[in-house]
Design a protein around this motif. Structure first.
Motif, PDB file in Angstrom:
ATOM      1  N   ILE A   1      -1.494   1.356   0.003  1.00 36.17           N
ATOM      2  CA  ILE A   1      -0.826   0.409  -0.880  1.00 36.17           C
ATOM      3  C   ILE A   1       0.117   1.165  -1.807  1.00 36.17           C
ATOM      4  O   ILE A   1      -0.098   2.330  -2.112  1.00 36.17           O
ATOM      5  CB  ILE A   1      -1.829  -0.439  -1.695  1.00 36.17           C
ATOM      6  N   CYS A   2       1.156   0.479  -2.234  1.00 31.77           N
ATOM      7  CA  CYS A   2       2.129   1.055  -3.154  1.00 31.77           C
ATOM      8  C   CYS A   2       1.942   0.397  -4.514  1.00 31.77           C
ATOM      9  O   CYS A   2       1.882  -0.829  -4.610  1.00 31.77           O
ATOM     10  CB  CYS A   2       3.542   0.799  -2.629  1.00 31.77           C
TER      11      CYS A   2
ATOM     12  N   GLN B   1      -2.321  -6.357  -8.102  1.00 33.05           N
ATOM     13  CA  GLN B   1      -1.653  -7.278  -7.170  1.00 33.05           C
ATOM     14  C   GLN B   1      -1.552  -6.633  -5.783  1.00 33.05           C
ATOM     15  O   GLN B   1      -1.614  -7.320  -4.774  1.00 33.05           O
ATOM     16  CB  GLN B   1      -0.259  -7.636  -7.704  1.00 33.05           C
ATOM     17  N   ALA B   2      -1.445  -5.312  -5.737  1.00 32.07           N
ATOM     18  CA  ALA B   2      -1.336  -4.594  -4.472  1.00 32.07           C
ATOM     19  C   ALA B   2      -2.597  -4.730  -3.617  1.00 32.07           C
ATOM     20  O   ALA B   2      -2.541  -4.567  -2.401  1.00 32.07           O
ATOM     21  CB  ALA B   2      -1.027  -3.118  -4.735  1.00 32.07           C
ATOM     22  N   LEU B   3      -3.734  -5.024  -4.224  1.00 37.70           N
ATOM     23  CA  LEU B   3      -4.985  -5.169  -3.478  1.00 37.70           C
ATOM     24  C   LEU B   3      -5.091  -6.508  -2.757  1.00 37.70           C
ATOM     25  O   LEU B   3      -5.904  -6.662  -1.855  1.00 37.70           O
ATOM     26  CB  LEU B   3      -6.189  -5.021  -4.416  1.00 37.70           C
ATOM     27  N   LEU B   4      -4.297  -7.487  -3.176  1.00 42.43           N
ATOM     28  CA  LEU B   4      -4.414  -8.822  -2.602  1.00 42.43           C
ATOM     29  C   LEU B   4      -3.865  -8.862  -1.187  1.00 42.43           C
ATOM     30  O   LEU B   4      -2.909  -8.177  -0.854  1.00 42.43           O
ATOM     31  CB  LEU B   4      -3.690  -9.842  -3.485  1.00 42.43           C
TER      32      LEU B   4
ATOM     33  N   VAL C   1      -1.843   9.619  -2.021  1.00 45.46           N
ATOM     34  CA  VAL C   1      -1.444  10.355  -0.814  1.00 45.46           C
ATOM     35  C   VAL C   1       0.058  10.600  -0.747  1.00 45.46           C
ATOM     36  O   VAL C   1       0.540  11.151   0.224  1.00 45.46           O
ATOM     37  CB  VAL C   1      -1.929   9.630   0.473  1.00 45.46           C
ATOM     38  N   GLY C   2       0.806  10.168  -1.752  1.00 41.31           N
ATOM     39  CA  GLY C   2       2.250  10.389  -1.727  1.00 41.31           C
ATOM     40  C   GLY C   2       2.963   9.432  -2.654  1.00 41.31           C
ATOM     41  O   GLY C   2       2.393   8.895  -3.594  1.00 41.31           O
ATOM     42  N   SER C   3       4.245   9.216  -2.353  1.00 40.58           N
ATOM     43  CA  SER C   3       5.046   8.289  -3.157  1.00 40.58           C
ATOM     44  C   SER C   3       5.593   7.196  -2.250  1.00 40.58           C
ATOM     45  O   SER C   3       5.532   7.287  -1.027  1.00 40.58           O
ATOM     46  CB  SER C   3       6.189   9.034  -3.868  1.00 40.58           C
ATOM     47  N   CYS C   4       6.128   6.160  -2.858  1.00 36.03           N
ATOM     48  CA  CYS C   4       6.630   5.011  -2.120  1.00 36.03           C
ATOM     49  C   CYS C   4       7.693   4.302  -2.973  1.00 36.03           C
ATOM     50  O   CYS C   4       7.856   4.621  -4.148  1.00 36.03           O
ATOM     51  CB  CYS C   4       5.500   4.049  -1.779  1.00 36.03           C
ATOM     52  N   ASP C   5       8.395   3.343  -2.397  1.00 39.24           N
ATOM     53  CA  ASP C   5       9.362   2.529  -3.144  1.00 39.24           C
ATOM     54  C   ASP C   5       8.619   1.342  -3.724  1.00 39.24           C
ATOM     55  O   ASP C   5       8.237   0.422  -3.002  1.00 39.24           O
ATOM     56  CB  ASP C   5      10.484   2.038  -2.230  1.00 39.24           C
TER      57      ASP C   5
END
Length: 148
Positions: free
Chosen positions: A56-57, A66-69, A139-143
């Motif tokens: 998830i980002c 909200q990302a968990l939904l 684990v990293g980055s995202c937009d």
């Protein structure tokens, strides 16, 4: 003769201003791999726990529940509160099922999370309790794009 030259130039400035606003809202977020275990209890019946993992980002400086939904669900988060590294929130869903849930997450210094969410719903006319536990690590980055 000057008017046709000024209009395209002025329109170009408006376009640049609009695009600058679009780029300003895009942020580098945190990509977190979340393992979630779901346990379902129905009247006199227990379903074996199911564990799944997904990425998830979320916002770079705080966790966005909200990302968990589940994508495609009609759920919203309310009563969002942060107290130090603890986040509490309420989830209400109208689709695919009518669900009310309470969640608590703990942010870790390394950017990871852990926590749980307790949901209550009705299925086939019987009450159902759903307990979900979360373990997440960066684990990293995202937009990242904020919801709404």
């Amino acid at each position: 003769m000057k008017l046709p030259i000024l209009l395209p130039f002025g329109a170009g400035l408006v376009l640049v201003a609009v695009c600058a606003t679009c780029f300003a809202q895009k942020m580098d977020g945190k990509l977190i791999e979340v393992s979630q275990t779901v346990t379902i209890q129905m009247q006199s019946m227990a379903v074996p726990p199911q564990t799944m993992s997904r990425k998830i980002c979320t916002a770079p400086d705080k966790f966005d529940p909200q990302a968990l939904l589940q994508e495609g669900s009609d759920c919203s988060i309310s009563d969002y509160r942060e107290n130090g590294s603890t986040i509490t929130f309420h989830v209400a869903c109208t689709s695919p099922h009518l669900v009310a849930a309470e969640g608590v997450l703990h942010r870790h210094a390394d950017g990871g999370i852990d926590g749980s969410m307790h949901a209550a719903m009705t299925a086939v006319g019987r009450p159902v309790a759903v307990e979900t536990t979360y373990q997440g690590r960066p684990v990293g980055s995202c937009d990242y794009k904020p919801a709404g």
